[in-house]
Scaffold this active site. Structure first.
Site, PDB file in Angstrom:
ATOM      1  N   LEU A  45      53.983  48.135  42.880  1.00 25.99           N
ATOM      2  CA  LEU A  45      53.394  46.859  43.228  1.00 25.99           C
ATOM      3  C   LEU A  45      53.269  47.119  44.746  1.00 25.99           C
ATOM      4  CD1 LEU A  45      55.723  46.337  40.817  1.00 25.99           C
ATOM      5  CD2 LEU A  45      55.243  44.235  41.244  1.00 25.99           C
ATOM      6  N   ILE A  46      51.841  46.675  45.044  1.00 32.39           N
ATOM      7  CA  ILE A  46      51.397  46.429  46.439  1.00 32.39           C
ATOM      8  C   ILE A  46      52.155  45.428  47.030  1.00 32.39           C
ATOM      9  CG2 ILE A  46      49.560  46.414  47.673  1.00 32.39           C
ATOM     10  CD1 ILE A  46      47.742  47.528  45.332  1.00 32.39           C
ATOM     11  N   TYR A  59      25.343  46.766  35.259  1.00 31.99           N
ATOM     12  CA  TYR A  59      26.160  45.630  34.959  1.00 31.99           C
ATOM     13  C   TYR A  59      25.644  45.042  33.646  1.00 31.99           C
ATOM     14  CZ  TYR A  59      29.602  41.812  36.152  1.00 31.99           C
ATOM     15  OH  TYR A  59      30.574  41.020  36.212  1.00 31.99           O
ATOM     16  N   GLU A  81      46.232  50.005  39.094  1.00 34.24           N
ATOM     17  CA  GLU A  81      46.592  48.690  38.405  1.00 34.24           C
ATOM     18  C   GLU A  81      48.099  48.241  38.098  1.00 34.24           C
ATOM     19  OE1 GLU A  81      43.701  48.102  35.333  1.00 34.24           O
ATOM     20  OE2 GLU A  81      42.335  49.470  36.105  1.00 34.24           O
TER      21      GLU A  81
END
Lengths: 558, 366
Positions: free
Chosen positions: A232-233, A478, A227
């Site tokens: 940073l991708i 969920y 995250e």
């Protein structure tokens, strides 16, 4: 709040940023900064609807065009001690991209949006992080390919976001989650190093870079789900699949949740690979039924306005109230109330129910009494008659546990599966809030965990659930919950209390606090429950990759 | 904990058979507690240590170090039939785990071929480049949870729940790390109910034909349990597993659309054949030709143009053990250094390495 407060950055710092990316790609004006005050975190939506703006606004928004500019931005942030918030499409629902420090800058990666390669022979693609999911999928489909990653947010989420949060698409039972698809990534660390996690001939499995010495070879899986806290991708290589030519969808109805879960478990433990499996609990099934009816009506119009009930993580107020009305009706019917009386009670109950979200315990207890059934939507996708045989085998198996409803429910789901995520639920306008919590656990623990969470929050919110993303050993649950507060502060108190109780119940019951939304800010206090003893390891990773602590501080772990 | 400062003959033989240098000392641990204590003590004393399972995949030399042997940690801790999970200590041998599960009517899973003699912890910790391969992956894809110990950070437990998104997958500090971040103590693996299985044996297939057949099966959406192709014998073996009716349909489809196999083996024959192959698995140190073998990961194209096959100078044989269109995993046996150009080769590493313990490089080509 001032209408146009001065930016927190000095003039010199502003000039630095402009020198890196160009003046037109740095934004300091209040409206721009407010646009990044929140992602899709419902807590932020509550604040916004309550006119409490600017709580998480960054000092600037910077939009680099390439990896080199990202490197320079990180280098600048190290030098100035400025926190960095990486930002993709902003569809996250856990507050993973909100600024917690007024000095923070947002690095918005939307300009890095290219599909760099789609190799049909090797079934591999390379993409930049800002590429929007649907744009990517369309480009791949044109070449006869698919990534197989279909989150309901496909239109408003990005490749980098999928990887950063360990995302799952609706077809995860066939294609896997994003961590199953990723081959390697390029990442700019908090040291301003570029790391390529791909294997190379010289150093298989190990990147070239200053921070290489301290790491295990399987670095890709450490950056996935981080995250933005470790880097940073800037590019990802992902495995593709040939575009399937056959789709087979079906709906089934089961008298009990337990029976339905048994059927799904049997299916998965026999090694079958459905693309989609979505089981709705009794109340969610009622709402799904409501959605299907409206869908049929809407199909007469050339422009569909179908409510996205079965795909929706956040039902509209109308859907919820309609579902509650059905619930009351069925319960009363079960008690033998005559039809005319029922109509009167029904009208009265609707008025009551419009305010009933504020009395969740009543509604939750009503929901437990409902003699409703559970709806399962299941789909198979493939390339030849082998998939027909597999689907037929599965439908026969499910037919032993439940009633085959035919193709209708599956087709409806398929049509409306992306209709929701970029819309905020109208329930927020009605003074209520809606949020979702996706957790996972093993089969033995599914129903106990489901019950534990219901009990934990039944006095705070109305709660329902569906079960999707199924595996041989367990599945995701969920939960959708809706609550109400008489004013902003009370709404926030109810919201926080609900989350704390729900996550506490999940962790106490031995479940994982997150299956595919990530952790962000909202779950960070509970991450250690999934990783006992993991915090020192994470700190070790931080000291290796982000020694100054500038990357997305206080996310994942507090 | 049993300590051996002067290594016994069987102990010496254990290391020598695997082409490993002898450790200074060996300690055989039988519990996680003993292993953690050993790690702590040796770290405090500044003494180097190496965690050794069977030693089949060890690449760091134990010379001068204390070897912590984990084969005494071989208990199966729990079996959850409902969820299909087995929790076991890291030192249990894969074959023993298979046998124990078989006795319970379960299967340890049909992952890509691996030495049955290796330990669970060793199979998870061993070096293996490359990403996950859903549906036909390695044993690590069947790992749902694990516990491990870091001498610097303490003990770590990854919760047994499927496919979490709670931050980075910290298991991967230990999986594939060859013990260098600390030992794996226990693991929870998927334990499947055995399905009907059949082994298809295709004879007389050249390398290109074998690759083409594997690709066609992959693109048809079929997923095998494991494959094994040896270039010198031109024999491709594919193990399929599915509920009976589906399995028969899959085989008929292959026969009708791709190629007729020369032979079929039923589940008993398949099991025997797998064991035979696993015991001779080329990717293990004790393999007679391991010293002259390299692991290779490349694209299918890299094997074809220019050809990397038995005609390549110095190459004696190739064994393919895993296939996806982006990646073929194979072992190349060679009598001379593999110094020919290999475009498309992604990773290459000698099977028998003796890397110095203080080496930070994961692999250097020999």
């Amino acid at each position: 709040m001032s209408l146009n407060p001065a930016p927190n950055l000095s003039a010199a710092m502003q000039r630095d940023l402009e020198a890196i990316v160009g003046a037109e790609w740095v934004r300091y004006q209040l409206p721009d900064r407010l646009a990044y005050d929140n992602d899709c975190w419902p807590r932020g939506i509550i604040l916004t609807r309550g006119r409490r703006l600017g709580v998480h606004r960054p000092s600037a928004v910077v939009q680099p065009a390439n990896e080199a500019e990202v490197v320079e931005l990180v280098r600048w942030a190290r030098k100035t001690g400025t926190p960095i918030i990486p930002f993709g499409a902003g569809s996250g629902v856990c507050g993973g991209t909100v600024a917690l420090d007024e000095r923070a800058i947002v690095i918005d990666l939307k300009r890095l949006d290219r599909l760099l390669e789609a190799d049909a022979e090797r079934l591999i693609m390379r993409a930049q992080p800002g590429l929007i999911g649907m744009n990517m999928e369309r480009a791949l489909n044109y070449r006869g390919l698919t990534l197989g990653h279909f989150p309901s947010s496909l239109y408003c989420s990005s490749v980098g976001g999928y990887l950063a949060a360990r995302s799952a698409g609706q077809y995860s039972s066939l294609y896997g989650k994003i961590e199953d698809m990723v081959v390697s990534m390029r990442v700019v660390t908090g040291r301003a190093d570029v790391i390529d996690s791909a294997a190379s001939v010289r150093r298989p499995g190990v990147w070239e870079g200053a921070a290489a010495e301290a790491m295990a070879p399987e670095s890709t899986q450490l950056f996935v789900g981080s995250e933005g806290t470790l880097g940073l991708i800037t590019e990802a290589t992902l495995r593709l699949q040939p575009l399937p030519s056959r789709q087979l969808y079906r709906g089934f109805q089961f008298p009990t949740l337990q029976g339905a879960l048994d059927a799904i478990r049997e299916l998965m433990q026999q090694g079958l690979r459905p693309a989609v499996v979505r089981l709705y609990d009794e109340f969610d099934s009622l709402i799904a039924g409501s959605g299907r009816k409206r869908a049929r009506k809407a199909n007469t119009s050339p422009v569909s306005t179908v409510p996205p009930a079965t795909a929706s993580p956040t039902p509209s107020a109308g859907e919820l109230l309609k579902g509650l009305g059905r619930l009351a009706k069925r319960t009363l019917g079960d008690l033998g109330v005559a039809a005319p009386v029922e109509r009167l009670v029904d009208r009265a109950s609707r008025e009551l129910l419009s305010r009933a979200v504020g009395q969740p315990l009543l509604i939750n207890r009503l929901a437990e009494r409902v003699p409703a059934q559970c709806l399962l939507v299941i789909g198979f996708e493939g390339h030849n008659e082998l998939i027909d045989a597999e689907a037929s085998f599965a439908f026969d198996l499910l037919g032993r546990y439940g009633v085959d409803l035919g193709e209708g429910p599956g087709k409806h789901w398929l049509k409306n599966r992306f209709s929701v995520s970029y819309k905020q639920s109208p329930m927020f306008d009605a003074g209520t809030f809606v949020d979702t919590m996706e957790v996972s656990t093993t089969w033995e623990n599914v129903l106990p965990l489901y019950e534990a969470v219901r009990r934990a929050v039944e006095r705070e919110v109305f709660i329902m659930a569906h079960f999707s993303h199924v595996y041989a050993e367990g599945c995701s649950i969920y939960f959708t919950f809706a609550g109400f507060g008489s004013d902003l502060d009370q709404t926030l108190r109810t919201y926080e209390l609900t989350w704390n109780r729900a996550l506490g119940a999940v962790a106490d019951a031995g479940g994982s606090i997150a299956h595919h939304h990530g952790v962000g800010r909202s779950k960070a206090a509970f991450t250690a429950r999934d990783h006992r003893g993991g915090e020192p390891l994470f700190k070790g990773l931080k000291s290796t990759y982000d020694p100054d602590g500038i990357l997305n501080p206080s996310k994942v772990y507090l | 904990m049993r300590e051996t400062t002067t290594l016994s003959a069987p102990t010496r033989q254990h290391y020598e058979a695997r082409g490993l240098e002898l450790p200074r000392e060996e300690r055989v641990v039988s519990t996680s507690g003993e292993l953690m204590e050993g790690c702590r003590e040796l770290r405090a004393a500044g003494r180097p240590s190496v965690v050794v399972g069977d030693g089949q995949h060890l690449r760091y030399s134990p010379a001068g170090a204390v070897a912590l042997r984990t084969e005494g940690m071989d208990r199966i801790l729990s079996i959850d039939r409902h969820s299909g999970l087995v929790q076991a200590e890291a030192g249990v041998r894969w074959r023993d785990l298979q046998d124990a599960l078989f006795a319970e009517g379960l299967s340890a899973g049909g992952y890509a071929l691996q030495p049955s003699t290796a330990t669970l912890g060793g199979l998870l910790a061993r070096f293996r480049p490359g990403p996950k391969t859903l549906g036909m992956g390695s044993v690590r894809d069947g790992c749902v949870a694990l516990s491990a110990f870091s001498p610097t950070s303490g003990s770590y437990e990854y919760l047994a729940a499927p496919r979490k998104a709670a931050g980075p997958d910290l298991r991967y500090l230990f999986i594939g790390a060859e013990g260098r971040n600390g030992p794996i103590l226990e693991a929870t693996m998927v334990a499947r109910r055995p399905l009907e299985s059949e082994l298809l044996i295709f004879e007389g297939l050249g390398l290109n034909e074998a690759l083409a057949l594997l690709e066609a099966i992959y693109r048809a959406g079929l997923r095998w349990q494991w494959i094994h192709y040896v270039a010198s014998s031109e024999r491709l073996q594919i193990a399929l597993s599915a509920p009976g009716a589906l399995l028969r349909g899959q085989i008929r489809w292959i026969e009708a659309n791709l190629r007729l196999p020369e032979a079929h083996l039923d589940v008993e024959g398949l099991r025997a054949r797998r064991r035979w192959l696993e015991d001779r698995h080329p990717a293990r140190r004790a393999h007679s030709r391991a010293e002259r073998s390299s692991g290779l990961w490349c694209t299918a194209r890299a094997l074809q143009n220019p050809p990397l096959d038995r005609s390549t100078p110095g190459v004696d044989d190739l064994t393919i053990t895993a296939f996806t269109p982006d990646r073929v995993e194979l072992v190349v046996e060679h009598h001379a250094p593999l110094d020919v150009p290999m475009p498309g080769v992604i990773a290459r590493w000698p099977l028998r390495q003796n890397l110095p313990l203080d080496s930070t490089a994961t692999t250097e080509l020999s």
